[in-house]
Design a protein around this motif. Structure first.
Motif, PDB file in Angstrom:
ATOM      1  N   LEU A  34      30.587  61.673  11.487  1.00  9.89           N
ATOM      2  CA  LEU A  34      29.750  60.498  11.713  1.00  9.89           C
ATOM      3  C   LEU A  34      28.280  60.865  11.546  1.00  9.89           C
ATOM      4  O   LEU A  34      27.835  61.888  12.040  1.00  9.89           O
ATOM      5  CB  LEU A  34      29.968  59.938  13.116  1.00  9.89           C
ATOM      6  CG  LEU A  34      31.321  59.301  13.371  1.00  9.89           C
ATOM      7  CD1 LEU A  34      31.440  58.900  14.828  1.00  9.89           C
ATOM      8  CD2 LEU A  34      31.512  58.092  12.496  1.00  9.89           C
ATOM      9  N   PRO A  35      27.512  60.015  10.852  1.00  8.99           N
ATOM     10  CA  PRO A  35      26.082  60.295  10.706  1.00  8.99           C
ATOM     11  C   PRO A  35      25.304  59.844  11.936  1.00  8.99           C
ATOM     12  O   PRO A  35      25.753  58.988  12.692  1.00  8.99           O
ATOM     13  CB  PRO A  35      25.700  59.452   9.485  1.00  8.99           C
ATOM     14  CG  PRO A  35      26.650  58.301   9.545  1.00  8.99           C
ATOM     15  CD  PRO A  35      27.935  58.863  10.094  1.00  8.99           C
ATOM     16  N   MET A  36      24.141  60.394  12.135  1.00  5.80           N
ATOM     17  CA  MET A  36      23.215  59.995  13.204  1.00  5.80           C
ATOM     18  C   MET A  36      23.906  59.915  14.562  1.00  5.80           C
ATOM     19  O   MET A  36      23.817  58.911  15.269  1.00  5.80           O
ATOM     20  CB  MET A  36      22.570  58.650  12.881  1.00  5.80           C
ATOM     21  CG  MET A  36      21.844  58.591  11.573  1.00  5.80           C
ATOM     22  SD  MET A  36      21.092  57.000  11.247  1.00  5.80           S
ATOM     23  CE  MET A  36      22.467  55.884  11.277  1.00  5.80           C
ATOM     24  N   THR A  37      24.587  60.966  14.946  1.00  6.71           N
ATOM     25  CA  THR A  37      25.393  60.914  16.164  1.00  6.71           C
ATOM     26  C   THR A  37      24.561  60.704  17.424  1.00  6.71           C
ATOM     27  O   THR A  37      24.997  59.985  18.324  1.00  6.71           O
ATOM     28  CB  THR A  37      26.226  62.194  16.312  1.00  6.71           C
ATOM     29  OG1 THR A  37      25.360  63.320  16.275  1.00  6.71           O
ATOM     30  CG2 THR A  37      27.258  62.295  15.225  1.00  6.71           C
ATOM     31  N   ASN A  38      23.375  61.296  17.497  1.00  7.54           N
ATOM     32  CA  ASN A  38      22.561  61.107  18.694  1.00  7.54           C
ATOM     33  C   ASN A  38      22.135  59.656  18.864  1.00  7.54           C
ATOM     34  O   ASN A  38      22.134  59.125  19.976  1.00  7.54           O
ATOM     35  CB  ASN A  38      21.327  62.016  18.669  1.00  7.54           C
ATOM     36  CG  ASN A  38      21.689  63.465  18.866  1.00  7.54           C
ATOM     37  OD1 ASN A  38      22.733  63.773  19.423  1.00  7.54           O
ATOM     38  ND2 ASN A  38      20.836  64.350  18.393  1.00  7.54           N
ATOM     39  N   ILE A  39      21.772  59.013  17.774  1.00  6.52           N
ATOM     40  CA  ILE A  39      21.361  57.609  17.837  1.00  6.52           C
ATOM     41  C   ILE A  39      22.556  56.723  18.181  1.00  6.52           C
ATOM     42  O   ILE A  39      22.459  55.841  19.041  1.00  6.52           O
ATOM     43  CB  ILE A  39      20.715  57.178  16.506  1.00  6.52           C
ATOM     44  CG1 ILE A  39      19.416  57.951  16.299  1.00  6.52           C
ATOM     45  CG2 ILE A  39      20.450  55.676  16.482  1.00  6.52           C
ATOM     46  CD1 ILE A  39      18.814  57.797  14.924  1.00  6.52           C
ATOM     47  N   LEU A  40      23.684  56.955  17.512  1.00  6.91           N
ATOM     48  CA  LEU A  40      24.876  56.147  17.782  1.00  6.91           C
ATOM     49  C   LEU A  40      25.368  56.337  19.212  1.00  6.91           C
ATOM     50  O   LEU A  40      25.762  55.375  19.879  1.00  6.91           O
ATOM     51  CB  LEU A  40      25.994  56.504  16.802  1.00  6.91           C
ATOM     52  CG  LEU A  40      25.786  56.084  15.365  1.00  6.91           C
ATOM     53  CD1 LEU A  40      26.915  56.627  14.495  1.00  6.91           C
ATOM     54  CD2 LEU A  40      25.722  54.570  15.259  1.00  6.91           C
ATOM     55  N   LEU A  41      25.328  57.563  19.695  1.00  3.36           N
ATOM     56  CA  LEU A  41      25.785  57.839  21.054  1.00  3.36           C
ATOM     57  C   LEU A  41      24.860  57.208  22.091  1.00  3.36           C
ATOM     58  O   LEU A  41      25.326  56.622  23.072  1.00  3.36           O
ATOM     59  CB  LEU A  41      25.898  59.345  21.275  1.00  3.36           C
ATOM     60  CG  LEU A  41      26.450  59.792  22.612  1.00  3.36           C
ATOM     61  CD1 LEU A  41      27.814  59.170  22.890  1.00  3.36           C
ATOM     62  CD2 LEU A  41      26.551  61.305  22.651  1.00  3.36           C
ATOM     63  N   THR A  42      23.568  57.294  21.875  1.00  2.00           N
ATOM     64  CA  THR A  42      22.619  56.660  22.789  1.00  2.00           C
ATOM     65  C   THR A  42      22.813  55.154  22.814  1.00  2.00           C
ATOM     66  O   THR A  42      22.827  54.529  23.885  1.00  2.00           O
ATOM     67  CB  THR A  42      21.171  56.997  22.378  1.00  2.00           C
ATOM     68  OG1 THR A  42      21.024  58.417  22.349  1.00  2.00           O
ATOM     69  CG2 THR A  42      20.175  56.392  23.339  1.00  2.00           C
TER      70      THR A  42
END
Length: 91
Positions: A34-42
């Motif tokens: 998955l791309p941009m995991t920190n943004i998606l997780l937040t």
């Protein structure tokens, strides 16, 4: 009201678990591609804890309008993992 509390509990537990294990959850999401995991997780944590569980569900903010959003959120959360599951299950 009791039913709303039970539904809210699901999202609160999931959100706080992701918050407590942020690095591990982000690592798992990254391992699936998955791309941009920190943004998606937040974003997921904010939706689960702030929007769904507390403001809408517990306070009874138009529950008839909120209920279709729960399955939609579940499907949207599952879709990125389907491709990874296909790769894991193919021999």
């Amino acid at each position: 009201m009791f039913g709303r509390l039970l539904i809210a509990q699901i999202f609160l537990i999931a959100g706080f678990d992701k918050l407590g294990h942020f690095a591990q959850t982000a690592g798992y999401m990254s391992s699936l591609g998955l791309p941009m995991t920190n943004i998606l997780l937040t974003l997921t944590i904010v939706i689960e804890i702030c929007l769904v569980a507390t403001s809408m569900d517990l306070h009874g903010f138009k529950p008839e309008d909120m209920m279709p959003g729960i399955p939609a959120m579940s499907v949207a959360a599952a879709l990125p993992y389907l491709e990874a599951a296909k790769k894991l299950l193919s021999f």
